[in-house]
Design a protein around this motif. Structure first.
Motif, PDB file in Angstrom:
ATOM      1  N   ALA A   1     101.054 -71.855  41.546  1.00 54.37           N
ATOM      2  CA  ALA A   1     101.775 -73.295  41.485  1.00 54.37           C
ATOM      3  C   ALA A   1     103.132 -73.219  41.825  1.00 54.37           C
ATOM      4  O   ALA A   1     103.626 -74.485  42.247  1.00 54.37           O
ATOM      5  CB  ALA A   1     101.658 -73.477  39.851  1.00 54.37           C
ATOM      6  N   GLN A   2     103.947 -72.427  41.522  1.00 60.28           N
ATOM      7  CA  GLN A   2     105.461 -72.646  41.968  1.00 60.28           C
ATOM      8  C   GLN A   2     105.471 -72.527  43.373  1.00 60.28           C
ATOM      9  O   GLN A   2     106.390 -73.472  43.756  1.00 60.28           O
ATOM     10  CB  GLN A   2     105.978 -71.185  41.196  1.00 60.28           C
ATOM     11  CG  GLN A   2     107.666 -71.152  41.609  1.00 60.28           C
ATOM     12  CD  GLN A   2     108.315 -72.171  40.863  1.00 60.28           C
ATOM     13  OE1 GLN A   2     108.181 -72.921  40.089  1.00 60.28           O
ATOM     14  NE2 GLN A   2     109.444 -72.538  41.534  1.00 60.28           N
TER      15      GLN A   2
ATOM     16  N   ARG B   1     103.294 -73.628  45.848  1.00 64.43           N
ATOM     17  CA  ARG B   1     102.797 -74.995  46.078  1.00 64.43           C
ATOM     18  C   ARG B   1     103.920 -76.081  45.792  1.00 64.43           C
ATOM     19  O   ARG B   1     104.002 -76.849  46.597  1.00 64.43           O
ATOM     20  CB  ARG B   1     101.508 -75.213  45.219  1.00 64.43           C
ATOM     21  CG  ARG B   1     100.312 -74.787  45.914  1.00 64.43           C
ATOM     22  CD  ARG B   1      98.965 -74.770  45.402  1.00 64.43           C
ATOM     23  NE  ARG B   1      97.985 -74.097  45.806  1.00 64.43           N
ATOM     24  CZ  ARG B   1      97.326 -73.422  45.096  1.00 64.43           C
ATOM     25  NH1 ARG B   1      97.515 -73.068  43.733  1.00 64.43           N
ATOM     26  NH2 ARG B   1      96.350 -72.509  45.636  1.00 64.43           N
ATOM     27  N   GLN B   2     104.770 -76.079  44.908  1.00 64.34           N
ATOM     28  CA  GLN B   2     105.398 -77.047  44.330  1.00 64.34           C
ATOM     29  C   GLN B   2     106.616 -76.909  45.266  1.00 64.34           C
ATOM     30  O   GLN B   2     107.096 -77.780  45.706  1.00 64.34           O
ATOM     31  CB  GLN B   2     106.183 -76.937  42.934  1.00 64.34           C
ATOM     32  CG  GLN B   2     107.003 -77.933  42.550  1.00 64.34           C
ATOM     33  CD  GLN B   2     107.401 -77.646  41.166  1.00 64.34           C
ATOM     34  OE1 GLN B   2     106.761 -76.950  40.233  1.00 64.34           O
ATOM     35  NE2 GLN B   2     108.547 -78.023  40.706  1.00 64.34           N
ATOM     36  N   GLU B   3     107.182 -75.665  45.469  1.00 67.55           N
ATOM     37  CA  GLU B   3     108.338 -75.577  46.385  1.00 67.55           C
ATOM     38  C   GLU B   3     108.195 -75.665  47.519  1.00 67.55           C
ATOM     39  O   GLU B   3     109.041 -76.005  48.381  1.00 67.55           O
ATOM     40  CB  GLU B   3     108.937 -73.987  46.137  1.00 67.55           C
ATOM     41  CG  GLU B   3     109.671 -74.019  44.661  1.00 67.55           C
ATOM     42  CD  GLU B   3     110.735 -74.899  44.186  1.00 67.55           C
ATOM     43  OE1 GLU B   3     111.503 -75.159  45.257  1.00 67.55           O
ATOM     44  OE2 GLU B   3     110.963 -75.333  43.033  1.00 67.55           O
ATOM     45  N   PHE B   4     107.112 -75.392  48.322  1.00 65.71           N
ATOM     46  CA  PHE B   4     106.692 -75.080  49.635  1.00 65.71           C
ATOM     47  C   PHE B   4     105.575 -76.019  50.400  1.00 65.71           C
ATOM     48  O   PHE B   4     105.221 -75.658  51.407  1.00 65.71           O
ATOM     49  CB  PHE B   4     106.908 -73.795  50.429  1.00 65.71           C
ATOM     50  CG  PHE B   4     107.930 -72.800  49.736  1.00 65.71           C
ATOM     51  CD1 PHE B   4     109.117 -73.025  50.396  1.00 65.71           C
ATOM     52  CD2 PHE B   4     107.800 -71.939  48.588  1.00 65.71           C
ATOM     53  CE1 PHE B   4     110.092 -72.280  50.013  1.00 65.71           C
ATOM     54  CE2 PHE B   4     108.807 -71.322  48.298  1.00 65.71           C
ATOM     55  CZ  PHE B   4     110.071 -71.188  49.170  1.00 65.71           C
ATOM     56  N   GLU B   5     105.392 -77.014  49.272  1.00 68.58           N
ATOM     57  CA  GLU B   5     104.070 -77.863  49.972  1.00 68.58           C
ATOM     58  C   GLU B   5     104.258 -78.431  51.331  1.00 68.58           C
ATOM     59  O   GLU B   5     105.510 -78.899  51.869  1.00 68.58           O
ATOM     60  CB  GLU B   5     104.212 -78.949  49.082  1.00 68.58           C
ATOM     61  CG  GLU B   5     102.834 -80.151  49.675  1.00 68.58           C
ATOM     62  CD  GLU B   5     102.673 -81.090  48.253  1.00 68.58           C
ATOM     63  OE1 GLU B   5     102.051 -81.932  48.739  1.00 68.58           O
ATOM     64  OE2 GLU B   5     103.581 -81.181  47.653  1.00 68.58           O
ATOM     65  N   GLY B   6     103.439 -78.295  52.131  1.00 64.51           N
ATOM     66  CA  GLY B   6     103.554 -78.762  53.687  1.00 64.51           C
ATOM     67  C   GLY B   6     104.414 -77.842  54.616  1.00 64.51           C
ATOM     68  O   GLY B   6     104.339 -78.176  55.782  1.00 64.51           O
ATOM     69  N   SER B   7     104.571 -76.706  54.192  1.00 64.17           N
ATOM     70  CA  SER B   7     105.471 -75.957  54.950  1.00 64.17           C
ATOM     71  C   SER B   7     104.959 -74.902  55.917  1.00 64.17           C
ATOM     72  O   SER B   7     105.494 -74.496  56.772  1.00 64.17           O
ATOM     73  CB  SER B   7     106.547 -74.781  54.041  1.00 64.17           C
ATOM     74  OG  SER B   7     105.616 -73.997  53.441  1.00 64.17           O
TER      75      SER B   7
ATOM     76  N   HIS C   1     100.957 -69.548  54.965  1.00 63.59           N
ATOM     77  CA  HIS C   1      99.446 -69.077  54.937  1.00 63.59           C
ATOM     78  C   HIS C   1      99.469 -67.893  53.827  1.00 63.59           C
ATOM     79  O   HIS C   1     100.099 -66.979  53.847  1.00 63.59           O
ATOM     80  CB  HIS C   1      98.866 -68.432  56.144  1.00 63.59           C
ATOM     81  CG  HIS C   1      97.658 -68.110  56.249  1.00 63.59           C
ATOM     82  ND1 HIS C   1      97.100 -67.085  57.032  1.00 63.59           N
ATOM     83  CD2 HIS C   1      96.667 -68.396  55.572  1.00 63.59           C
ATOM     84  CE1 HIS C   1      95.772 -66.855  56.937  1.00 63.59           C
ATOM     85  NE2 HIS C   1      95.401 -67.639  55.987  1.00 63.59           N
ATOM     86  N   TYR C   2      98.359 -67.906  52.884  1.00 58.39           N
ATOM     87  CA  TYR C   2      98.555 -67.181  51.899  1.00 58.39           C
ATOM     88  C   TYR C   2      97.001 -66.473  51.693  1.00 58.39           C
ATOM     89  O   TYR C   2      96.117 -67.396  52.082  1.00 58.39           O
ATOM     90  CB  TYR C   2      99.154 -67.381  50.666  1.00 58.39           C
ATOM     91  CG  TYR C   2      98.244 -68.159  49.707  1.00 58.39           C
ATOM     92  CD1 TYR C   2      97.337 -67.727  48.871  1.00 58.39           C
ATOM     93  CD2 TYR C   2      98.012 -69.606  50.144  1.00 58.39           C
ATOM     94  CE1 TYR C   2      96.407 -68.902  47.939  1.00 58.39           C
ATOM     95  CE2 TYR C   2      97.481 -70.719  49.224  1.00 58.39           C
ATOM     96  CZ  TYR C   2      96.568 -70.108  48.175  1.00 58.39           C
ATOM     97  OH  TYR C   2      95.721 -70.977  47.698  1.00 58.39           O
TER      98      TYR C   2
END
Length: 102
Positions: free
Chosen positions: A78-79, A81-87, A90-91
């Motif tokens: 969640a953290q 996704r919040q900090e790096f959305e659209g970056s 790949h995980y």
């Protein structure tokens, strides 16, 4: 053998985000720590690749790997996704069968 369910989380990060990801992981994963190293990513899609990367067929990424306990996995994802959305990070997440020191 470890107690409790753990996961191995792997992130492939664009090099320009390395320091920001390190800062985030130091806060989130201070108890367990993490590893990072340079990898070459190979993909059939040419999105965001420089001309040199297109010709050589590889793109430099920074790979982060860390053990995360089951209860910490949703918090970590969640953290990120919040900090790096659209970056373009790949995980993937794999269950850990066993780990330790020899």
């Amino acid at each position: 053998m470890n107690n409790g369910k753990e996961y191995l989380v792997t992130l492939n990060v664009p090099p320009d985000l390395e320091e920001a990801v390190v800062d985030n992981l130091l806060v989130l994963e201070s108890e367990h720590g993490f590893s990072s190293f340079i990898v070459n990513s190979h993909d059939h899609r040419n999105e965001g690749l420089s001309l040199l990367e297109q010709v050589t067929g590889r793109q430099k990424k920074i790979r982060f790997q860390m053990y995360v306990p089951e209860q910490g996995l949703p918090v970590l994802l969640a953290q990120l996704r919040q900090e790096f959305e659209g970056s373009g990070i790949h995980y993937w997440v794999l269950p850990v069968i066993e780990n330790g020191f020899i």
